[in-house]
Design a protein around this motif. Sequence first.
Motif, PDB file in Angstrom:
ATOM      1  N   ILE A  46      -6.363  -5.556  -4.553  1.00  0.00           N
ATOM      2  CA  ILE A  46      -7.066  -5.793  -3.291  1.00  0.00           C
ATOM      3  C   ILE A  46      -6.400  -6.927  -2.517  1.00  0.00           C
ATOM      4  O   ILE A  46      -6.171  -6.830  -1.301  1.00  0.00           O
ATOM      5  CB  ILE A  46      -8.547  -6.127  -3.546  1.00  0.00           C
ATOM      6  CG1 ILE A  46      -9.277  -4.894  -4.092  1.00  0.00           C
ATOM      7  CG2 ILE A  46      -9.228  -6.622  -2.269  1.00  0.00           C
ATOM      8  CD1 ILE A  46     -10.698  -5.157  -4.519  1.00  0.00           C
ATOM      9  N   MET A  47      -6.068  -8.009  -3.220  1.00  0.00           N
ATOM     10  CA  MET A  47      -5.453  -9.170  -2.571  1.00  0.00           C
ATOM     11  C   MET A  47      -4.130  -8.795  -1.909  1.00  0.00           C
ATOM     12  O   MET A  47      -3.804  -9.291  -0.823  1.00  0.00           O
ATOM     13  CB  MET A  47      -5.243 -10.274  -3.594  1.00  0.00           C
ATOM     14  CG  MET A  47      -6.539 -10.906  -4.099  1.00  0.00           C
ATOM     15  SD  MET A  47      -6.277 -12.077  -5.471  1.00  0.00           S
ATOM     16  CE  MET A  47      -5.254 -13.316  -4.670  1.00  0.00           C
ATOM     17  N   GLY A  48      -3.364  -7.924  -2.546  1.00  0.00           N
ATOM     18  CA  GLY A  48      -2.086  -7.510  -1.968  1.00  0.00           C
ATOM     19  C   GLY A  48      -2.252  -6.506  -0.844  1.00  0.00           C
ATOM     20  O   GLY A  48      -1.529  -6.547   0.162  1.00  0.00           O
ATOM     21  N   ALA A  49      -3.235  -5.606  -0.983  1.00  0.00           N
ATOM     22  CA  ALA A  49      -3.408  -4.534   0.004  1.00  0.00           C
ATOM     23  C   ALA A  49      -3.847  -5.070   1.365  1.00  0.00           C
ATOM     24  O   ALA A  49      -3.449  -4.533   2.403  1.00  0.00           O
ATOM     25  CB  ALA A  49      -4.426  -3.516  -0.505  1.00  0.00           C
ATOM     26  N   ILE A  50      -4.646  -6.127   1.377  1.00  0.00           N
ATOM     27  CA  ILE A  50      -5.151  -6.650   2.652  1.00  0.00           C
ATOM     28  C   ILE A  50      -4.061  -7.362   3.458  1.00  0.00           C
ATOM     29  O   ILE A  50      -4.298  -7.752   4.607  1.00  0.00           O
ATOM     30  CB  ILE A  50      -6.338  -7.605   2.435  1.00  0.00           C
ATOM     31  CG1 ILE A  50      -5.928  -8.820   1.595  1.00  0.00           C
ATOM     32  CG2 ILE A  50      -7.509  -6.868   1.796  1.00  0.00           C
ATOM     33  CD1 ILE A  50      -7.047  -9.835   1.412  1.00  0.00           C
ATOM     34  N   GLU A  51      -2.873  -7.506   2.891  1.00  0.00           N
ATOM     35  CA  GLU A  51      -1.767  -8.129   3.621  1.00  0.00           C
ATOM     36  C   GLU A  51      -1.122  -7.166   4.614  1.00  0.00           C
ATOM     37  O   GLU A  51      -0.288  -7.566   5.430  1.00  0.00           O
ATOM     38  CB  GLU A  51      -0.693  -8.619   2.636  1.00  0.00           C
ATOM     39  CG  GLU A  51      -1.158  -9.744   1.715  1.00  0.00           C
ATOM     40  CD  GLU A  51      -1.487 -11.007   2.474  1.00  0.00           C
ATOM     41  OE1 GLU A  51      -0.780 -11.320   3.447  1.00  0.00           O
ATOM     42  OE2 GLU A  51      -2.474 -11.671   2.100  1.00  0.00           O
ATOM     43  N   SER A  52      -1.514  -5.894   4.558  1.00  0.00           N
ATOM     44  CA  SER A  52      -0.917  -4.893   5.446  1.00  0.00           C
ATOM     45  C   SER A  52      -1.209  -5.212   6.915  1.00  0.00           C
ATOM     46  O   SER A  52      -2.305  -5.630   7.269  1.00  0.00           O
ATOM     47  CB  SER A  52      -1.468  -3.501   5.105  1.00  0.00           C
ATOM     48  OG  SER A  52      -1.038  -2.551   6.066  1.00  0.00           O
ATOM     49  N   LYS A  53      -0.200  -4.982   7.756  1.00  0.00           N
ATOM     50  CA  LYS A  53      -0.348  -5.147   9.199  1.00  0.00           C
ATOM     51  C   LYS A  53      -0.469  -3.788   9.893  1.00  0.00           C
ATOM     52  O   LYS A  53      -0.634  -3.715  11.108  1.00  0.00           O
ATOM     53  CB  LYS A  53       0.853  -5.900   9.786  1.00  0.00           C
ATOM     54  CG  LYS A  53       1.147  -7.236   9.118  1.00  0.00           C
ATOM     55  CD  LYS A  53       0.002  -8.213   9.241  1.00  0.00           C
ATOM     56  CE  LYS A  53       0.369  -9.551   8.599  1.00  0.00           C
ATOM     57  NZ  LYS A  53      -0.774 -10.480   8.550  1.00  0.00           N
ATOM     58  N   ASN A  54      -0.344  -2.718   9.114  1.00  0.00           N
ATOM     59  CA  ASN A  54      -0.384  -1.361   9.681  1.00  0.00           C
ATOM     60  C   ASN A  54      -1.095  -0.448   8.689  1.00  0.00           C
ATOM     61  O   ASN A  54      -0.470   0.283   7.938  1.00  0.00           O
ATOM     62  CB  ASN A  54       1.041  -0.874   9.959  1.00  0.00           C
ATOM     63  CG  ASN A  54       1.066   0.432  10.736  1.00  0.00           C
ATOM     64  OD1 ASN A  54       0.071   1.142  10.812  1.00  0.00           O
ATOM     65  ND2 ASN A  54       2.218   0.747  11.321  1.00  0.00           N
ATOM     66  N   ILE A  55      -2.426  -0.516   8.695  1.00  0.00           N
ATOM     67  CA  ILE A  55      -3.204   0.207   7.694  1.00  0.00           C
ATOM     68  C   ILE A  55      -3.033   1.722   7.813  1.00  0.00           C
ATOM     69  O   ILE A  55      -3.097   2.446   6.806  1.00  0.00           O
ATOM     70  CB  ILE A  55      -4.703  -0.183   7.785  1.00  0.00           C
ATOM     71  CG1 ILE A  55      -5.463   0.350   6.564  1.00  0.00           C
ATOM     72  CG2 ILE A  55      -5.309   0.312   9.087  1.00  0.00           C
ATOM     73  CD1 ILE A  55      -5.000  -0.200   5.255  1.00  0.00           C
ATOM     74  N   MET A  56      -2.805   2.220   9.027  1.00  0.00           N
ATOM     75  CA  MET A  56      -2.614   3.662   9.197  1.00  0.00           C
ATOM     76  C   MET A  56      -1.331   4.120   8.509  1.00  0.00           C
ATOM     77  O   MET A  56      -1.276   5.211   7.934  1.00  0.00           O
ATOM     78  CB  MET A  56      -2.577   4.035  10.683  1.00  0.00           C
ATOM     79  CG  MET A  56      -3.905   3.827  11.403  1.00  0.00           C
ATOM     80  SD  MET A  56      -5.297   4.651  10.580  1.00  0.00           S
ATOM     81  CE  MET A  56      -4.785   6.371  10.664  1.00  0.00           C
ATOM     82  N   LEU A  57      -0.307   3.274   8.551  1.00  0.00           N
ATOM     83  CA  LEU A  57       0.934   3.589   7.853  1.00  0.00           C
ATOM     84  C   LEU A  57       0.699   3.612   6.346  1.00  0.00           C
ATOM     85  O   LEU A  57       1.214   4.487   5.633  1.00  0.00           O
ATOM     86  CB  LEU A  57       2.025   2.565   8.193  1.00  0.00           C
ATOM     87  CG  LEU A  57       3.321   2.647   7.372  1.00  0.00           C
ATOM     88  CD1 LEU A  57       3.968   4.023   7.531  1.00  0.00           C
ATOM     89  CD2 LEU A  57       4.281   1.547   7.783  1.00  0.00           C
ATOM     90  N   VAL A  58      -0.096   2.685   5.860  1.00  0.00           N
ATOM     91  CA  VAL A  58      -0.411   2.627   4.429  1.00  0.00           C
ATOM     92  C   VAL A  58      -1.137   3.904   4.007  1.00  0.00           C
ATOM     93  O   VAL A  58      -0.803   4.521   2.984  1.00  0.00           O
ATOM     94  CB  VAL A  58      -1.270   1.389   4.104  1.00  0.00           C
ATOM     95  CG1 VAL A  58      -1.795   1.455   2.666  1.00  0.00           C
ATOM     96  CG2 VAL A  58      -0.454   0.120   4.302  1.00  0.00           C
ATOM     97  N   ILE A  59      -2.124   4.324   4.800  1.00  0.00           N
ATOM     98  CA  ILE A  59      -2.877   5.544   4.483  1.00  0.00           C
ATOM     99  C   ILE A  59      -1.953   6.756   4.498  1.00  0.00           C
ATOM    100  O   ILE A  59      -1.977   7.589   3.583  1.00  0.00           O
ATOM    101  CB  ILE A  59      -4.034   5.740   5.477  1.00  0.00           C
ATOM    102  CG1 ILE A  59      -5.061   4.610   5.310  1.00  0.00           C
ATOM    103  CG2 ILE A  59      -4.697   7.107   5.281  1.00  0.00           C
ATOM    104  CD1 ILE A  59      -6.140   4.607   6.375  1.00  0.00           C
ATOM    105  N   ALA A  60      -1.130   6.845   5.541  1.00  0.00           N
ATOM    106  CA  ALA A  60      -0.202   7.976   5.653  1.00  0.00           C
ATOM    107  C   ALA A  60       0.785   7.974   4.488  1.00  0.00           C
ATOM    108  O   ALA A  60       1.135   9.042   3.953  1.00  0.00           O
ATOM    109  CB  ALA A  60       0.553   7.911   6.980  1.00  0.00           C
ATOM    110  N   SER A  61       1.227   6.797   4.086  1.00  0.00           N
ATOM    111  CA  SER A  61       2.171   6.687   2.968  1.00  0.00           C
ATOM    112  C   SER A  61       1.547   7.201   1.675  1.00  0.00           C
ATOM    113  O   SER A  61       2.193   7.915   0.900  1.00  0.00           O
ATOM    114  CB  SER A  61       2.617   5.231   2.790  1.00  0.00           C
ATOM    115  OG  SER A  61       3.326   4.766   3.914  1.00  0.00           O
TER     116      SER A  61
END
Length: 231
Positions: A46-61
Amino acid sequence: MLSTIVNVIAIIAGSLLGIIIKRGIKEEYKNTIMDGIGLAVVIIGIMGAIESKNIMLVIASIVVGSIIGEMLKIETRLDNLGMSLQNRFGGKDSNFAKGFVTASLVYCVGAMAIVGSLEAGIQGNHETIFAKSILDGISAIIFSSTLGIGVAFSSIPVLVYQGSITLLANLVKDLLTPEVINEMSAVGSILIMAIGINILGIKKLKVGNMLPAIFIPIFYYIIVNMVKFIG
């Protein structure tokens, strides 16, 4: 490759130490320890995931990577490799394959594995992987004390995975901008959360099949830069 070799040695040494102390730990204590590890792994993710600046890219990935992983049957191949090693080296250790697969995923999908290997390959900076080696060695003691000697064999995927990234780093260094690395790390952190869920027994997630997701941000930014260049 120096840092990766040190990492491999740390995992093996920690695993052997865990096997030694395993005999003195009662079964009910092992179960509680694994629950604690599972919770800690989820929080780390969780701590690492919230560092994302582009959550849509993360979901698509995650979506695209999972589809690719399902096609390649990565999880099945990991399980088969674990069972093959268990038949050859595990003896009566029924947790061998579980220990191998779980530890392999934990040690390979984290941000330190990716960033540290890139730093070692591009800058010759081994500090991140050396720090990871200490953490992996300690966690190997805990994992192997509950899951057995299969944890030691997770050093093989670590050697291949981190070693490959280190050796190929110079070839792709121009593509690995801070933005790309940040999103790769965020995706990897979500996979770490999934590993924690598996450890807790909440649901069996095919984390192995999600592994290609870590590298999807690279291709996304390549496409974005091509569009900008053409435009």
